[in-house]
Design a protein around this motif. Sequence first.
Motif, short mmCIF file in Angstrom:
data_model
loop_
_atom_site.label_atom_id
_atom_site.label_comp_id
_atom_site.label_asym_id
_atom_site.label_seq_id
_atom_site.Cartn_x
_atom_site.Cartn_y
_atom_site.Cartn_z
N HIS A 30 0.82 -1.21 0.00
CA HIS A 30 0.00 0.00 0.00
C HIS A 30 0.86 1.27 0.00
N SER A 31 2.15 1.14 0.24
CA SER A 31 3.02 2.32 0.21
C SER A 31 3.79 2.43 -1.10
N HIS A 32 3.55 1.53 -2.02
CA HIS A 32 4.27 1.53 -3.29
C HIS A 32 3.30 1.42 -4.46
N ALA A 33 3.74 1.91 -5.59
CA ALA A 33 3.08 1.59 -6.84
C ALA A 33 3.63 0.25 -7.31
N MET A 34 2.74 -0.68 -7.61
CA MET A 34 3.15 -2.01 -8.07
C MET A 34 2.78 -2.11 -9.55
N GLY A 35 3.80 -2.04 -10.37
CA GLY A 35 3.56 -1.99 -11.80
C GLY A 35 3.89 -3.29 -12.51
N TRP A 36 3.28 -3.45 -13.66
CA TRP A 36 3.61 -4.53 -14.58
C TRP A 36 4.09 -3.89 -15.88
N PHE A 37 5.19 -4.39 -16.37
CA PHE A 37 5.76 -3.95 -17.63
C PHE A 37 6.04 -5.19 -18.48
N ARG A 38 6.28 -4.98 -19.75
CA ARG A 38 6.63 -6.10 -20.61
C ARG A 38 7.63 -5.64 -21.67
N GLN A 39 8.40 -6.59 -22.16
CA GLN A 39 9.38 -6.29 -23.19
C GLN A 39 9.39 -7.42 -24.21
N ALA A 40 9.03 -7.07 -25.42
CA ALA A 40 9.05 -8.02 -26.53
C ALA A 40 10.42 -7.98 -27.20
N PRO A 41 10.79 -9.04 -27.88
CA PRO A 41 12.11 -9.07 -28.54
C PRO A 41 12.30 -7.89 -29.48
N GLY A 42 13.41 -7.21 -29.32
CA GLY A 42 13.72 -6.09 -30.19
C GLY A 42 12.98 -4.81 -29.88
#
Length: 124
Positions: A30-42
């Motif tokens: 609750h004290s942090h932003a919990m993010g999801w990111f992604r990285q595709a090849p290239g």
Amino acid sequence: QVLLAESGGGLVEPGGSLSLSCAASGITLHSHAMGWFRQAPGKEREFVGVLFRNSNTYYADSVQGRFTISGDYVKRTVNLQMSALKPEDTAVYYCAAGRAILSSIRNLDAYNYWGPGTQVTVSS
């Protein structure tokens, strides 16, 4: 020490669903932003969505309506439920945590801690 660990990646057919989980230790959600990111090849790593400190969620336009983020503050896990998956969703998915402010939640440098990532492949 802050540790983040993703799980749940794998191979899924187009149109299918998959759920990822991020286990966090050393921080309170609750004290942090919990993010999801992604990285595709290239490609560069990109924002997917975030569970912001007060339990609000925000998503990238590309996943809005298909992906849902939820958190369990007792277990300290953040889940990413993905549905109607497309081949272009194929990427390594990362969980991230940081004391980001709302205006910066889509920026990679707003997050201090990162998990090692989990591969999601959408293919028939």
